[in-house]
Design a protein around this motif. Sequence first.
Motif, PDB file in Angstrom:
ATOM      1  N   LEU A 136     -19.186  -7.030  23.316  1.00 41.72           N
ATOM      2  CA  LEU A 136     -19.453  -8.472  23.316  1.00 41.72           C
ATOM      3  C   LEU A 136     -18.254  -9.223  22.744  1.00 41.72           C
ATOM      4  O   LEU A 136     -17.843 -10.270  23.263  1.00 41.72           O
ATOM      5  CB  LEU A 136     -20.728  -8.761  22.508  1.00 41.72           C
ATOM      6  CG  LEU A 136     -21.339 -10.156  22.619  1.00 41.72           C
ATOM      7  CD1 LEU A 136     -21.667 -10.509  24.062  1.00 41.72           C
ATOM      8  CD2 LEU A 136     -22.606 -10.264  21.769  1.00 41.72           C
ATOM      9  N   ALA A 137     -17.685  -8.671  21.685  1.00 46.39           N
ATOM     10  CA  ALA A 137     -16.522  -9.311  21.062  1.00 46.39           C
ATOM     11  C   ALA A 137     -15.359  -9.392  22.052  1.00 46.39           C
ATOM     12  O   ALA A 137     -14.620 -10.385  22.082  1.00 46.39           O
ATOM     13  CB  ALA A 137     -16.105  -8.546  19.806  1.00 46.39           C
ATOM     14  N   LEU A 138     -15.206  -8.366  22.870  1.00 43.45           N
ATOM     15  CA  LEU A 138     -14.137  -8.380  23.884  1.00 43.45           C
ATOM     16  C   LEU A 138     -14.415  -9.449  24.945  1.00 43.45           C
ATOM     17  O   LEU A 138     -13.521 -10.205  25.325  1.00 43.45           O
ATOM     18  CB  LEU A 138     -14.029  -7.004  24.559  1.00 43.45           C
ATOM     19  CG  LEU A 138     -13.175  -5.973  23.815  1.00 43.45           C
ATOM     20  CD1 LEU A 138     -13.283  -4.608  24.483  1.00 43.45           C
ATOM     21  CD2 LEU A 138     -11.708  -6.435  23.767  1.00 43.45           C
ATOM     22  N   ALA A 139     -15.677  -9.499  25.380  1.00 45.37           N
ATOM     23  CA  ALA A 139     -16.040 -10.484  26.414  1.00 45.37           C
ATOM     24  C   ALA A 139     -15.886 -11.913  25.902  1.00 45.37           C
ATOM     25  O   ALA A 139     -15.675 -12.849  26.681  1.00 45.37           O
ATOM     26  CB  ALA A 139     -17.480 -10.245  26.874  1.00 45.37           C
ATOM     27  N   LEU A 140     -15.983 -12.092  24.586  1.00 50.85           N
ATOM     28  CA  LEU A 140     -15.917 -13.435  23.991  1.00 50.85           C
ATOM     29  C   LEU A 140     -14.617 -13.633  23.216  1.00 50.85           C
ATOM     30  O   LEU A 140     -14.530 -14.499  22.341  1.00 50.85           O
ATOM     31  CB  LEU A 140     -17.106 -13.637  23.045  1.00 50.85           C
ATOM     32  CG  LEU A 140     -18.508 -13.544  23.643  1.00 50.85           C
ATOM     33  CD1 LEU A 140     -19.556 -13.451  22.538  1.00 50.85           C
ATOM     34  CD2 LEU A 140     -18.785 -14.751  24.528  1.00 50.85           C
ATOM     35  N   THR A 173     -24.400 -17.048  19.136  1.00 44.39           N
ATOM     36  CA  THR A 173     -24.351 -18.434  19.610  1.00 44.39           C
ATOM     37  C   THR A 173     -23.458 -18.557  20.846  1.00 44.39           C
ATOM     38  O   THR A 173     -23.838 -19.168  21.850  1.00 44.39           O
ATOM     39  CB  THR A 173     -23.822 -19.356  18.496  1.00 44.39           C
ATOM     40  OG1 THR A 173     -24.703 -19.274  17.382  1.00 44.39           O
ATOM     41  CG2 THR A 173     -23.731 -20.797  18.964  1.00 44.39           C
ATOM     42  N   LEU A 174     -22.280 -17.971  20.761  1.00 42.11           N
ATOM     43  CA  LEU A 174     -21.355 -18.025  21.895  1.00 42.11           C
ATOM     44  C   LEU A 174     -21.980 -17.384  23.130  1.00 42.11           C
ATOM     45  O   LEU A 174     -21.916 -17.931  24.240  1.00 42.11           O
ATOM     46  CB  LEU A 174     -20.042 -17.289  21.542  1.00 42.11           C
ATOM     47  CG  LEU A 174     -19.218 -17.850  20.378  1.00 42.11           C
ATOM     48  CD1 LEU A 174     -18.021 -16.935  20.081  1.00 42.11           C
ATOM     49  CD2 LEU A 174     -18.738 -19.269  20.676  1.00 42.11           C
ATOM     50  N   ALA A 175     -22.603 -16.212  22.932  1.00 47.34           N
ATOM     51  CA  ALA A 175     -23.192 -15.480  24.055  1.00 47.34           C
ATOM     52  C   ALA A 175     -24.360 -16.264  24.661  1.00 47.34           C
ATOM     53  O   ALA A 175     -24.491 -16.349  25.894  1.00 47.34           O
ATOM     54  CB  ALA A 175     -23.651 -14.101  23.598  1.00 47.34           C
ATOM     55  N   ALA A 176     -25.197 -16.847  23.804  1.00 45.71           N
ATOM     56  CA  ALA A 176     -26.343 -17.609  24.304  1.00 45.71           C
ATOM     57  C   ALA A 176     -25.872 -18.789  25.147  1.00 45.71           C
ATOM     58  O   ALA A 176     -26.394 -19.049  26.233  1.00 45.71           O
ATOM     59  CB  ALA A 176     -27.203 -18.095  23.138  1.00 45.71           C
ATOM     60  N   ALA A 177     -24.868 -19.512  24.648  1.00 45.53           N
ATOM     61  CA  ALA A 177     -24.344 -20.657  25.397  1.00 45.53           C
ATOM     62  C   ALA A 177     -23.777 -20.194  26.741  1.00 45.53           C
ATOM     63  O   ALA A 177     -24.023 -20.798  27.787  1.00 45.53           O
ATOM     64  CB  ALA A 177     -23.271 -21.372  24.576  1.00 45.53           C
ATOM     65  N   GLU A 207     -30.835 -20.073  19.627  1.00 53.67           N
ATOM     66  CA  GLU A 207     -31.485 -21.272  20.174  1.00 53.67           C
ATOM     67  C   GLU A 207     -30.481 -22.406  20.405  1.00 53.67           C
ATOM     68  O   GLU A 207     -30.482 -23.036  21.470  1.00 53.67           O
ATOM     69  CB  GLU A 207     -32.607 -21.744  19.232  1.00 53.67           C
ATOM     70  CG  GLU A 207     -33.441 -22.870  19.825  1.00 53.67           C
ATOM     71  CD  GLU A 207     -34.536 -23.369  18.873  1.00 53.67           C
ATOM     72  OE1 GLU A 207     -34.533 -22.962  17.688  1.00 53.67           O
ATOM     73  OE2 GLU A 207     -35.376 -24.169  19.308  1.00 53.67           O
ATOM     74  N   VAL A 208     -29.613 -22.674  19.417  1.00 49.07           N
ATOM     75  CA  VAL A 208     -28.671 -23.789  19.597  1.00 49.07           C
ATOM     76  C   VAL A 208     -27.692 -23.516  20.738  1.00 49.07           C
ATOM     77  O   VAL A 208     -27.213 -24.452  21.391  1.00 49.07           O
ATOM     78  CB  VAL A 208     -27.897 -24.158  18.300  1.00 49.07           C
ATOM     79  CG1 VAL A 208     -28.853 -24.685  17.238  1.00 49.07           C
ATOM     80  CG2 VAL A 208     -27.078 -22.988  17.784  1.00 49.07           C
ATOM     81  N   GLY A 209     -27.414 -22.243  21.008  1.00 48.30           N
ATOM     82  CA  GLY A 209     -26.584 -21.905  22.172  1.00 48.30           C
ATOM     83  C   GLY A 209     -27.224 -22.400  23.453  1.00 48.30           C
ATOM     84  O   GLY A 209     -26.553 -22.971  24.325  1.00 48.30           O
ATOM     85  N   GLY A 210     -28.535 -22.202  23.568  1.00 49.53           N
ATOM     86  CA  GLY A 210     -29.257 -22.681  24.746  1.00 49.53           C
ATOM     87  C   GLY A 210     -29.370 -24.197  24.770  1.00 49.53           C
ATOM     88  O   GLY A 210     -29.218 -24.830  25.815  1.00 49.53           O
ATOM     89  N   GLN A 238     -27.017  -8.562  29.608  1.00 47.55           N
ATOM     90  CA  GLN A 238     -27.069  -7.116  29.393  1.00 47.55           C
ATOM     91  C   GLN A 238     -26.486  -6.743  28.028  1.00 47.55           C
ATOM     92  O   GLN A 238     -27.017  -5.891  27.317  1.00 47.55           O
ATOM     93  CB  GLN A 238     -26.318  -6.389  30.516  1.00 47.55           C
ATOM     94  CG  GLN A 238     -26.482  -4.868  30.473  1.00 47.55           C
ATOM     95  CD  GLN A 238     -27.954  -4.453  30.460  1.00 47.55           C
ATOM     96  OE1 GLN A 238     -28.755  -4.944  31.267  1.00 47.55           O
ATOM     97  NE2 GLN A 238     -28.332  -3.572  29.528  1.00 47.55           N
ATOM     98  N   MET A 239     -25.401  -7.417  27.678  1.00 43.31           N
ATOM     99  CA  MET A 239     -24.774  -7.112  26.377  1.00 43.31           C
ATOM    100  C   MET A 239     -25.707  -7.482  25.226  1.00 43.31           C
ATOM    101  O   MET A 239     -25.793  -6.769  24.232  1.00 43.31           O
ATOM    102  CB  MET A 239     -23.454  -7.873  26.245  1.00 43.31           C
ATOM    103  CG  MET A 239     -22.348  -7.307  27.130  1.00 43.31           C
ATOM    104  SD  MET A 239     -20.817  -8.218  26.882  1.00 43.31           S
ATOM    105  CE  MET A 239     -19.897  -7.687  28.332  1.00 43.31           C
ATOM    106  N   LEU A 240     -26.391  -8.623  25.370  1.00 45.99           N
ATOM    107  CA  LEU A 240     -27.344  -9.030  24.328  1.00 45.99           C
ATOM    108  C   LEU A 240     -28.455  -7.982  24.206  1.00 45.99           C
ATOM    109  O   LEU A 240     -28.896  -7.643  23.100  1.00 45.99           O
ATOM    110  CB  LEU A 240     -27.932 -10.409  24.645  1.00 45.99           C
ATOM    111  CG  LEU A 240     -26.980 -11.597  24.446  1.00 45.99           C
ATOM    112  CD1 LEU A 240     -27.604 -12.896  24.965  1.00 45.99           C
ATOM    113  CD2 LEU A 240     -26.614 -11.752  22.961  1.00 45.99           C
ATOM    114  N   SER A 241     -28.881  -7.470  25.343  1.00 45.76           N
ATOM    115  CA  SER A 241     -29.921  -6.440  25.339  1.00 45.76           C
ATOM    116  C   SER A 241     -29.403  -5.171  24.657  1.00 45.76           C
ATOM    117  O   SER A 241     -30.095  -4.544  23.841  1.00 45.76           O
ATOM    118  CB  SER A 241     -30.336  -6.163  26.782  1.00 45.76           C
ATOM    119  OG  SER A 241     -31.350  -5.197  26.826  1.00 45.76           O
TER     120      SER A 241
END
Lengths: 332, 332
Positions: free
Chosen positions: A14-18, A61-65, A189-192, A318-321
């Motif tokens: 996830l860190a790489l993707a972000l 937060t970054l991932a959710a957004a 939530e704030v990401g969404g 998928q990464m969040l999962s």
Amino acid sequence: MGMDNVTVKPHEKLALALEAELAAVNTLIRDRMASKHAPRIPEVTAHLVEAGGKRLRPMLTLAAAKACGYTGPYHIHLAATVEFIHTATLLHDDVVDESAQRRGRPTANLLWDNKSSVLVGDYLFARSFQLMTECNSMRVMHILSGASATIAEGEVLQLTAAQDLSTSEDIYLQVVRGKTAALFSAATEVGGVIADADPTVVQALFDYGDALGVSFQIVDDLLDFEGTGQTGKNIGDDFRERKLTLPMIKAIAKADATERAFWVKTIEKGKQDDGDLDHAINILRKHNALADTRLVALDWADKAKAALLALPESEIRQMLSDIADYVVARLR
Amino acid sequence: MGMDNVTVKPHEKLALALEAELAAVNTLIRDRMASKHAPRIPEVTAHLVEAGGKRLRPMLTLAAAKACGYTGPYHIHLAATVEFIHTATLLHDDVVDESAQRRGRPTANLLWDNKSSVLVGDYLFARSFQLMTECNSMRVMHILSGASATIAEGEVLQLTAAQDLSTSEDIYLQVVRGKTAALFSAATEVGGVIADADPTVVQALFDYGDALGVSFQIVDDLLDFEGTGQTGKNIGDDFRERKLTLPMIKAIAKADATERAFWVKTIEKGKQDDGDLDHAINILRKHNALADTRLVALDWADKAKAALLALPESEIRQMLSDIADYVVARLR
């Protein structure tokens, strides 16, 4: 073993993707924790912020957004806000717990003093509120200020529940929801919300963060009894601090008279002798309290993954999962 | 003496003029400091909030809004917000100063513990942010979150300046502006902002609050040496805590070699013997440090009154002016 066998952990993926966003978050954090007038502030915070935290909460937060297709700039501010709140609570926790170590390094209250930890924590709280106002979203402000209140409430509840053998699993869950899950769920939530996602998606993100946070804390409490000590945490800290966590609560519920006397002596009265921690762990094993607690953690991780199904399918989802799996995989 | 000779103090006059609003503020405070989950929270806060504080800061917000002709409901929220921030900083100050008394009563950290003071303070901070978001004014949020950061910054600066004999009057002023004046000026400024007052009026309200706060703190620091002890504060607390306040800074600047050795021993090294406080006060008197500090306080009170001239004439404006006089009149 060749390179293909090297396991990249989910949070590292996830860190790489972000990567770009995380770099922006780190720059913002460094920028905003500065203080023209009081150099002690960046000294104390640098110690913590640079101490190799995984930045799990800001990543959420970054991932959710991103999972909601957000393309604006404010997820960076929100991620930094969430990390500031987290760092402030760490500083205050160390004072409350009288901790000497955090992440394998001496705590700020040991290197400087409790005073600095209290006041620099306050500074970071205030800075987090300044940061979040920059997003100009009242809804975001409500969520994050509400989460801050819930965190403090959970910590106070933990304080009053400590040493109290009648603490139930319900109270434990309430403490965990406050002190840990509230920030996870606010982070997602704030990401969404910032991405203006559908209400069902925002709710799903909240549910994911909430369940992930609960699972995360239960695992943390398990590792306090069966960790390797390599996490910078000492085995038995909760026992020594007389904090009733789920394994102990489960064992106490099944205690016979002799065991009950042991818990009264060690937790209620705080009289702990050599060998008492080992004895406590033996009692936990005897009643399957550690294994049962593990099942509860797995169940919450499953809830977290199930919540994600309301989101559109994507790599990030998928990464969040995978992160939910990884949180409990820390138990091996 | 007949009734007409009984002096009603300016802040009591203001409290009477704002009676209905203050009652609404008190109701809101009691309502919002409650916690369903953690009864320790209202226990601790009630102890402080009911302890007979003068509600000076919330009155300033109410008065500023009223002086600008505000007729909406949000000055009540803002006044409660300001009092919450104030109460949170008191709780944390008592931990930092290791105080045993506040307003003549035992402090929360003595009655409960430092942990409760830290965490309940955090709760009040978070609740203050929740309260201010209800006003739906981004500008108000910027001002109050900025003030919170400035307060913490001032407290950290005070911490690092303590015991440091090279502390200048400039540094002292910076500390005072942070730890005290920032909340006074935010309290008055948001009153103007919520009333949508002219920029010059808003600036004047800020200037009034700032100067009043500086004056207030300088007087407080003077009373630490020449008070009657009836304020619940002990004479010489700052000297004992090795906090360099304006009277000491002025005397140290004029110290001869023997006096300098005395300050090094008592403040820098913290070796204080019986009679040292009396000796310190004698040195302050010798160099006119107390009288000179009094002049500085009077000067700031004059600045506060001058700022008010930008406001339309009104009874409330006169009361605010009288408060500036009263703050220094505490010195008799």
